[in-house]
Design a protein around this motif. Structure first.
Motif, PDB file in Angstrom:
ATOM      1  N   ARG A  53      23.363   7.841  40.664  1.00 40.41           N
ATOM      2  CA  ARG A  53      21.784   7.831  39.795  1.00 40.41           C
ATOM      3  C   ARG A  53      21.245   6.962  39.606  1.00 40.41           C
ATOM      4  O   ARG A  53      21.705   5.632  40.260  1.00 40.41           O
ATOM      5  N   GLU A  54      19.778   6.387  39.472  1.00 41.22           N
ATOM      6  CA  GLU A  54      19.221   6.516  39.827  1.00 41.22           C
ATOM      7  C   GLU A  54      19.535   4.993  38.712  1.00 41.22           C
ATOM      8  O   GLU A  54      19.855   5.414  37.442  1.00 41.22           O
ATOM      9  N   ARG A  55      18.647   3.918  39.009  1.00 40.89           N
ATOM     10  CA  ARG A  55      19.141   2.591  38.427  1.00 40.89           C
ATOM     11  C   ARG A  55      18.520   2.363  36.662  1.00 40.89           C
ATOM     12  O   ARG A  55      20.030   1.820  36.369  1.00 40.89           O
ATOM     13  N   HIS A  56      17.295   2.676  36.563  1.00 39.87           N
ATOM     14  CA  HIS A  56      16.614   2.576  34.993  1.00 39.87           C
ATOM     15  C   HIS A  56      16.824   3.391  34.119  1.00 39.87           C
ATOM     16  O   HIS A  56      17.530   3.321  33.028  1.00 39.87           O
ATOM     17  N   GLY A  57      17.827   4.683  34.648  1.00 40.80           N
ATOM     18  CA  GLY A  57      18.107   5.747  33.419  1.00 40.80           C
ATOM     19  C   GLY A  57      16.661   6.801  33.504  1.00 40.80           C
ATOM     20  O   GLY A  57      16.685   6.941  32.700  1.00 40.80           O
ATOM     21  N   ASN A  77      33.017   6.972  39.002  1.00 39.52           N
ATOM     22  CA  ASN A  77      32.400   5.540  38.683  1.00 39.52           C
ATOM     23  C   ASN A  77      31.550   6.030  38.956  1.00 39.52           C
ATOM     24  O   ASN A  77      30.591   7.251  39.302  1.00 39.52           O
ATOM     25  N   THR A  78      30.298   4.448  38.892  1.00 38.81           N
ATOM     26  CA  THR A  78      28.795   4.905  39.178  1.00 38.81           C
ATOM     27  C   THR A  78      27.823   3.682  40.172  1.00 38.81           C
ATOM     28  O   THR A  78      28.573   2.949  40.152  1.00 38.81           O
ATOM     29  N   ILE A  79      27.522   4.419  41.276  1.00 36.38           N
ATOM     30  CA  ILE A  79      26.982   3.727  41.489  1.00 36.38           C
ATOM     31  C   ILE A  79      24.985   3.786  41.289  1.00 36.38           C
ATOM     32  O   ILE A  79      24.394   4.880  41.280  1.00 36.38           O
ATOM     33  N   ARG A  80      24.547   2.674  40.615  1.00 38.32           N
ATOM     34  CA  ARG A  80      22.711   2.897  40.763  1.00 38.32           C
ATOM     35  C   ARG A  80      21.758   2.923  41.313  1.00 38.32           C
ATOM     36  O   ARG A  80      22.458   1.677  41.616  1.00 38.32           O
ATOM     37  N   ILE A  81      20.877   3.619  41.813  1.00 35.84           N
ATOM     38  CA  ILE A  81      20.083   3.622  42.895  1.00 35.84           C
ATOM     39  C   ILE A  81      18.744   3.299  42.510  1.00 35.84           C
ATOM     40  O   ILE A  81      18.560   3.668  41.350  1.00 35.84           O
ATOM     41  N   ASP A  82      18.100   2.382  43.278  1.00 33.58           N
ATOM     42  CA  ASP A  82      16.403   1.528  42.508  1.00 33.58           C
ATOM     43  C   ASP A  82      16.416   2.711  43.434  1.00 33.58           C
ATOM     44  O   ASP A  82      15.316   2.604  44.646  1.00 33.58           O
ATOM     45  N   ASN A  83      15.514   3.803  43.441  1.00 37.76           N
ATOM     46  CA  ASN A  83      14.682   4.634  44.028  1.00 37.76           C
ATOM     47  C   ASN A  83      13.598   4.810  43.823  1.00 37.76           C
ATOM     48  O   ASN A  83      12.901   6.043  43.341  1.00 37.76           O
ATOM     49  N   THR A  84      13.337   4.609  42.112  1.00 40.62           N
ATOM     50  CA  THR A  84      11.780   4.599  41.593  1.00 40.62           C
ATOM     51  C   THR A  84      11.148   3.439  41.133  1.00 40.62           C
ATOM     52  O   THR A  84      10.121   3.152  41.025  1.00 40.62           O
ATOM     53  N   GLY A  85      11.455   2.394  41.977  1.00 40.73           N
ATOM     54  CA  GLY A  85      11.096   0.404  41.822  1.00 40.73           C
ATOM     55  C   GLY A  85      10.827   0.223  42.753  1.00 40.73           C
ATOM     56  O   GLY A  85      10.901   0.459  43.975  1.00 40.73           O
ATOM     57  N   PRO A  86      10.485  -0.690  43.170  1.00 40.61           N
ATOM     58  CA  PRO A  86      10.403  -1.963  44.318  1.00 40.61           C
ATOM     59  C   PRO A  86      11.262  -1.831  45.124  1.00 40.61           C
ATOM     60  O   PRO A  86      11.491  -2.738  46.149  1.00 40.61           O
ATOM     61  N   GLY A  87      12.988  -1.619  44.213  1.00 41.24           N
ATOM     62  CA  GLY A  87      14.168  -2.531  44.949  1.00 41.24           C
ATOM     63  C   GLY A  87      14.265  -1.722  46.229  1.00 41.24           C
ATOM     64  O   GLY A  87      14.011  -0.442  46.311  1.00 41.24           O
ATOM     65  N   GLN A  88      15.175  -1.937  46.969  1.00 43.00           N
ATOM     66  CA  GLN A  88      15.582  -1.439  48.053  1.00 43.00           C
ATOM     67  C   GLN A  88      16.760  -0.704  47.873  1.00 43.00           C
ATOM     68  O   GLN A  88      17.889  -1.296  47.600  1.00 43.00           O
ATOM     69  N   LYS A  89      16.895   0.887  48.413  1.00 39.61           N
ATOM     70  CA  LYS A  89      18.591   1.488  48.215  1.00 39.61           C
ATOM     71  C   LYS A  89      18.980   0.884  49.369  1.00 39.61           C
ATOM     72  O   LYS A  89      18.850   0.484  50.810  1.00 39.61           O
ATOM     73  N   ARG A 408      19.645   2.630  29.766  1.00 35.67           N
ATOM     74  CA  ARG A 408      20.182   1.689  31.560  1.00 35.67           C
ATOM     75  C   ARG A 408      21.597   0.385  30.789  1.00 35.67           C
ATOM     76  O   ARG A 408      22.069   0.599  31.090  1.00 35.67           O
ATOM     77  N   ASP A 409      20.669   0.125  29.799  1.00 32.09           N
ATOM     78  CA  ASP A 409      21.247  -1.319  29.427  1.00 32.09           C
ATOM     79  C   ASP A 409      22.054  -1.106  28.246  1.00 32.09           C
ATOM     80  O   ASP A 409      23.159  -1.584  28.263  1.00 32.09           O
ATOM     81  N   MET A 410      22.028  -0.073  27.307  1.00 32.34           N
ATOM     82  CA  MET A 410      23.104   0.431  26.619  1.00 32.34           C
ATOM     83  C   MET A 410      23.078   2.187  25.517  1.00 32.34           C
ATOM     84  O   MET A 410      21.487   2.662  25.738  1.00 32.34           O
TER      85      MET A 410
END
Length: 425
Positions: A53-57, A77-89, A408-410
């Motif tokens: 799922r997308e990293r930031h919620g 389990n969850t893997i958070r993916i940065d597909n909306t920000g500057p980070g790389q997948k 994302r955080d809580m």
């Protein structure tokens, strides 16, 4: 005399991190990997599905799949993916979120296909009749069709960067209210929460927080999805989601502050965020920081008790869970705060690591204790009283409230506990 008494309390506060750790349940729960921080290919579970799922919620489609898993209490389990920000997948992932890697090794996408598959694999109750799919599909017919795609500000802006016409938003709210009014209960298919509610929830949740900020005089003219007079059925749906669906209310739901923050990141073209929009954001923040009523507190604790009854790793209250999150992430929070020290000068936050750590311990203590009415961590009553006088404790709460991204955080309940303390700064 008051100054001396405050100084004595300051000296008296002696709770250490290990004292707080002793009160918290053992670490547990499903594994969560932030691929932006840990890009190595994971060892996938052969027993549990893995949700990408997308990293930031921010992604509403990811929220659909997440809510289905949480509501049905599926181990995953969850893997958070940065597909909306500057980070790389990460190199092992391609495509968009959400996706699910099933234990047998195949991967599946499309949010509502995932909801259906989760329901079928784990014996869920999300599709009690054929009407559920038809009602879920009406979302695409009612929500705006000519808006610019955006995970952070879905169905809000046109390609020019300007908000859609106010009349278009009013049409969406009116037709949604009419659809809800055609059922025998507060949910989209009647008395029970179903996959239809999952389909609509992420988008209505964001509309409820974001629409009131977009057009002038909106609260007086009806651009408020929670207006009980103009949209009574929609208002009842919001209430039902937040008071009778524990997985949503306790963990998956974002908070209005976070959804308003993303308006400053997406939309409004090149002109920036209009000042009146910023002013309305500030006004709403003040309202949301008010103390809880007794009725609200009772409802919140009932939902939390239900949610944590199958999740033994959670703290006993939403506020204590916020304190536990600070406890578990204290080193990263101190590092982030010190990194921003130049912009925090004069904000009341201790910027040396020793006193910042003390303020963090004090804030965690206050959160874990909660209030006298909670009665869950009475051994912290004295320490919580003393912690209230520690230098910078409420200023730190304000900083964290501003930095936080929910969910994302809580969860939103835990975040609200920090926001109420931030109002004391």
């Amino acid at each position: 005399q008051r100054t001396m008494r405050a100084a004595n309390l300051l000296l008296a506060f002696a709770a250490q991190w290990q004292d707080l750790e002793h009160l918290m349940p053992p670490q547990g729960g499903d594994k969560v990997i932030d691929s932006a921080l840990d890009p190595a290919k994971p060892n996938y579970s052969k027993d549990k599905p893995t949700l990408y799922r997308e990293r930031h919620g921010w992604c509403p489609y990811s929220e659909r799949s997440w809510l289905a898993l949480e509501h049905l209490n599926v181990p995953y389990n969850t893997i958070r993916i940065d597909n909306t920000g500057p980070g790389q997948k990460p190199s092992y992932f391609s495509g968009q979120t959400p996706q699910m890697r099933w234990p047998e090794g195949n991967t599946q996408g499309e949010s509502m296909d995932l909801v259906l598959e989760v329901n079928e694999r784990f014996g869920g109750d999300l599709y009690p009749s054929a009407d559920v799919t038809a009602t879920a599909d009406k979302f695409r017919k009612i929500f705006p069709s000519k808006s610019r795609p955006s995970s952070r500000a879905a169905f809000l802006f046109g390609w020019s960067g300007e908000p859609l016409w106010k009349s278009e938003f009013e049409r969406v709210l009116s037709e949604t209210d009419e659809l809800l009014g055609s059922t025998d209960g507060p949910f989209f298919c009647g008395e029970s929460f179903t996959a239809a509610d999952i389909a609509w929830a992420p988008f209505l949740e964001r509309y409820g927080a974001q629409l009131p900020c977009l057009h002038a005089s909106c609260l007086h003219e009806g651009l408020n999805a929670r207006d009980a007079t103009k949209y009574p059925h929609l208002n009842s749906w919001f209430t039902a989601m937040e008071t009778s669906v524990p997985a949503y209310a306790c963990r998956v739901q974002g908070n209005p502050s976070s959804w308003r923050k993303v308006l400053t990141m997406a939309g409004f073209g090149n002109a920036g965020v209009p000042p009146d929009v910023i002013d309305r954001m500030d006004d709403f923040n003040v309202e949301e920081a008010r103390p809880q009523s007794e009725e609200e507190r009772v409802i919140e604790h009932k939902l939390w008790d239900d949610y944590r009854s199958t999740r033994s790793w959670l703290a006993l209250t939403p506020s204590a869970e916020a304190g536990k999150t600070l406890l578990n992430n204290r080193q990263a929070i101190v590092k982030d705060t010190v990194k921003r020290s130049s912009s925090l000068e004069g904000k009341g936050i201790p910027l040396d690591e020793k006193n910042l750590d003390r303020a963090m311990r004090a804030l965690a203590t206050i959160l874990i204790y909660g209030t006298e009415d909670d009665g869950k961590y009475d051994e912290l009553k004295q320490a919580s009283s003393e912690a209230a006088s520690v230098n910078g404790v409420y200023a730190l709460a304000k900083f964290l409230d501003e930095r936080m991204c929910v969910p994302r955080d809580m969860g939103s309940m835990s975040a609200a506990a920090i926001k109420r303390l931030a109002a004391l700064a």
